[in-house]
Scaffold this motif. Structure first.
Motif, PDB file in Angstrom:
ATOM      1  N   ALA A  21      48.045  41.408  60.107  1.00 38.63           N
ATOM      2  CA  ALA A  21      47.503  40.042  60.188  1.00 38.63           C
ATOM      3  C   ALA A  21      46.541  39.957  61.368  1.00 38.63           C
ATOM      4  O   ALA A  21      46.930  40.179  62.501  1.00 38.63           O
ATOM      5  CB  ALA A  21      48.623  39.026  60.343  1.00 38.63           C
ATOM      6  N   SER A 111      44.078  36.351  58.638  1.00 44.35           N
ATOM      7  CA  SER A 111      43.862  37.109  57.410  1.00 44.35           C
ATOM      8  C   SER A 111      44.638  38.414  57.432  1.00 44.35           C
ATOM      9  O   SER A 111      45.002  38.918  58.490  1.00 44.35           O
ATOM     10  CB  SER A 111      42.372  37.393  57.216  1.00 44.35           C
ATOM     11  OG  SER A 111      41.874  38.114  58.319  1.00 44.35           O
ATOM     12  N   PRO A 113      47.456  41.148  54.901  1.00 46.57           N
ATOM     13  CA  PRO A 113      48.631  41.089  54.026  1.00 46.57           C
ATOM     14  C   PRO A 113      49.828  40.357  54.641  1.00 46.57           C
ATOM     15  O   PRO A 113      50.681  39.860  53.911  1.00 46.57           O
ATOM     16  CB  PRO A 113      48.957  42.555  53.737  1.00 46.57           C
ATOM     17  CG  PRO A 113      48.195  43.351  54.732  1.00 46.57           C
ATOM     18  CD  PRO A 113      47.056  42.518  55.200  1.00 46.57           C
ATOM     19  N   GLN A 114      49.883  40.265  55.953  1.00 47.04           N
ATOM     20  CA  GLN A 114      50.990  39.560  56.623  1.00 47.04           C
ATOM     21  C   GLN A 114      50.559  38.217  57.211  1.00 47.04           C
ATOM     22  O   GLN A 114      51.237  37.663  58.075  1.00 47.04           O
ATOM     23  CB  GLN A 114      51.572  40.455  57.723  1.00 47.04           C
ATOM     24  CG  GLN A 114      52.156  41.757  57.223  1.00 47.04           C
ATOM     25  CD  GLN A 114      53.297  41.531  56.250  1.00 47.04           C
ATOM     26  OE1 GLN A 114      54.156  40.671  56.475  1.00 47.04           O
ATOM     27  NE2 GLN A 114      53.321  42.278  55.166  1.00 47.04           N
ATOM     28  N   ASN A 129      53.120  31.909  47.164  1.00 49.69           N
ATOM     29  CA  ASN A 129      51.980  31.818  46.238  1.00 49.69           C
ATOM     30  C   ASN A 129      52.113  30.704  45.214  1.00 49.69           C
ATOM     31  O   ASN A 129      51.118  30.079  44.848  1.00 49.69           O
ATOM     32  CB  ASN A 129      51.773  33.149  45.519  1.00 49.69           C
ATOM     33  CG  ASN A 129      51.213  34.204  46.433  1.00 49.69           C
ATOM     34  OD1 ASN A 129      50.568  33.904  47.430  1.00 49.69           O
ATOM     35  ND2 ASN A 129      51.468  35.457  46.109  1.00 49.69           N
ATOM     36  N   ARG A 151      44.296  27.382  52.564  1.00 50.91           N
ATOM     37  CA  ARG A 151      44.381  28.766  52.089  1.00 50.91           C
ATOM     38  C   ARG A 151      43.073  29.087  51.381  1.00 50.91           C
ATOM     39  O   ARG A 151      42.778  28.551  50.321  1.00 50.91           O
ATOM     40  CB  ARG A 151      45.556  28.961  51.150  1.00 50.91           C
ATOM     41  CG  ARG A 151      45.742  30.424  50.786  1.00 50.91           C
ATOM     42  CD  ARG A 151      47.044  30.676  50.100  1.00 50.91           C
ATOM     43  NE  ARG A 151      47.257  32.103  49.916  1.00 50.91           N
ATOM     44  CZ  ARG A 151      48.299  32.607  49.303  1.00 50.91           C
ATOM     45  NH1 ARG A 151      49.228  31.797  48.818  1.00 50.91           N
ATOM     46  NH2 ARG A 151      48.417  33.900  49.177  1.00 50.91           N
ATOM     47  N   GLU A 154      43.623  35.062  48.875  1.00 42.68           N
ATOM     48  CA  GLU A 154      44.980  35.602  48.687  1.00 42.68           C
ATOM     49  C   GLU A 154      45.646  35.935  50.017  1.00 42.68           C
ATOM     50  O   GLU A 154      46.846  35.754  50.174  1.00 42.68           O
ATOM     51  CB  GLU A 154      44.946  36.844  47.787  1.00 42.68           C
ATOM     52  CG  GLU A 154      44.711  36.537  46.330  1.00 42.68           C
ATOM     53  CD  GLU A 154      45.822  35.709  45.693  1.00 42.68           C
ATOM     54  OE1 GLU A 154      47.005  35.873  46.045  1.00 42.68           O
ATOM     55  OE2 GLU A 154      45.483  34.872  44.843  1.00 42.68           O
ATOM     56  N   GLU A 155      44.856  36.446  50.966  1.00 43.30           N
ATOM     57  CA  GLU A 155      45.388  36.836  52.274  1.00 43.30           C
ATOM     58  C   GLU A 155      44.651  36.147  53.409  1.00 43.30           C
ATOM     59  O   GLU A 155      44.609  36.652  54.532  1.00 43.30           O
ATOM     60  CB  GLU A 155      45.281  38.357  52.445  1.00 43.30           C
ATOM     61  CG  GLU A 155      46.070  39.144  51.427  1.00 43.30           C
ATOM     62  CD  GLU A 155      45.916  40.645  51.602  1.00 43.30           C
ATOM     63  OE1 GLU A 155      45.043  41.102  52.365  1.00 43.30           O
ATOM     64  OE2 GLU A 155      46.695  41.382  50.964  1.00 43.30           O
ATOM     65  N   ASP A 156      44.071  34.975  53.143  1.00 42.24           N
ATOM     66  CA  ASP A 156      43.210  34.328  54.126  1.00 42.24           C
ATOM     67  C   ASP A 156      43.538  32.846  54.286  1.00 42.24           C
ATOM     68  O   ASP A 156      43.675  32.128  53.290  1.00 42.24           O
ATOM     69  CB  ASP A 156      41.744  34.458  53.705  1.00 42.24           C
ATOM     70  CG  ASP A 156      41.354  35.909  53.496  1.00 42.24           C
ATOM     71  OD1 ASP A 156      41.365  36.659  54.480  1.00 42.24           O
ATOM     72  OD2 ASP A 156      41.052  36.271  52.339  1.00 42.24           O
TER      73      ASP A 156
END
Length: 182
Positions: A21, A111, A113-114, A129, A151, A154-156
């Motif tokens: 992250a 941003s 995946p975590q 999600n 949001r 997807e990862e941001d």
């Protein structure tokens, strides 16, 4: 044109996070706090170049401009290109209340995946999600401060807060990102 005071970016030079992250200051943007009745939405949407959302936890985005639903008659508009949102609102020709909050607010981008885990370390909002999908927006808290969370991918995520609270928000998010990367 009158002289205008220039402000330093409140988080200039800061960086944080982990491989899972990343936490970075957002670039400059103009922001507008907008209040309007349902009868004004069509003209305001046309003036802003996007359809103002009318459902809880939703947003609309087009060309670097975002409209976040905050309440039945309340939106936060963000324009990443620095466009004059007050002029756009004035051109609508309908009754509304608009306040430029560009110098009050700033944003932190989270941003990776975590990213959700980094934010969740200090925010009680469910970021799953299905509950908080891409495009979701909400006013909530981060630690002891109020934020508006968007949001963007997807990862941001974009964390909007008052500039006076931004070092605190950045520190919480950077620490959460470090913990999420463990």
């Amino acid at each position: 044109m009158a002289d205008q005071a220039l402000r330093k970016a409140p988080l200039a030079g800061r960086h944080g996070g982990s491989a899972g992250a990343r936490v970075t200051p957002a670039g400059p943007a103009t922001r507008l706090s907008l209040r309007a009745g349902t009868d004004a939405l069509g003209a305001l949407s046309a003036a802003f170049g996007l359809t103002l959302p009318t459902r809880p936890k939703t947003s609309a985005s087009a060309n670097g401009r975002h409209a976040l639903w905050l309440g039945p008659d309340e939106w936060l508009l963000i324009d990443e290109s620095g466009a004059d949102l007050m002029a756009a609102a004035a051109s609508s020709g309908v009754l509304h209340s608009a306040t430029d909050v560009s110098h009050r607010n700033t944003a932190v981008l989270v941003s990776g995946p975590q990213a959700a885990g980094a934010i969740a370390s200090a925010c009680p909002l469910d970021l799953g999600n299905t509950v908080f999908p891409v495009g979701a927006a909400a006013r909530t808290v981060l630690g002891k401060i109020e934020i508006v969370l968007l949001r963007t991918g997807e990862e941001d995520y974009r964390v909007e807060c008052w500039r006076s609270f931004s070092p605190y928000a950045f520190g919480l998010l950077a620490e959460g990102a470090e913990d999420a990367g463990l």
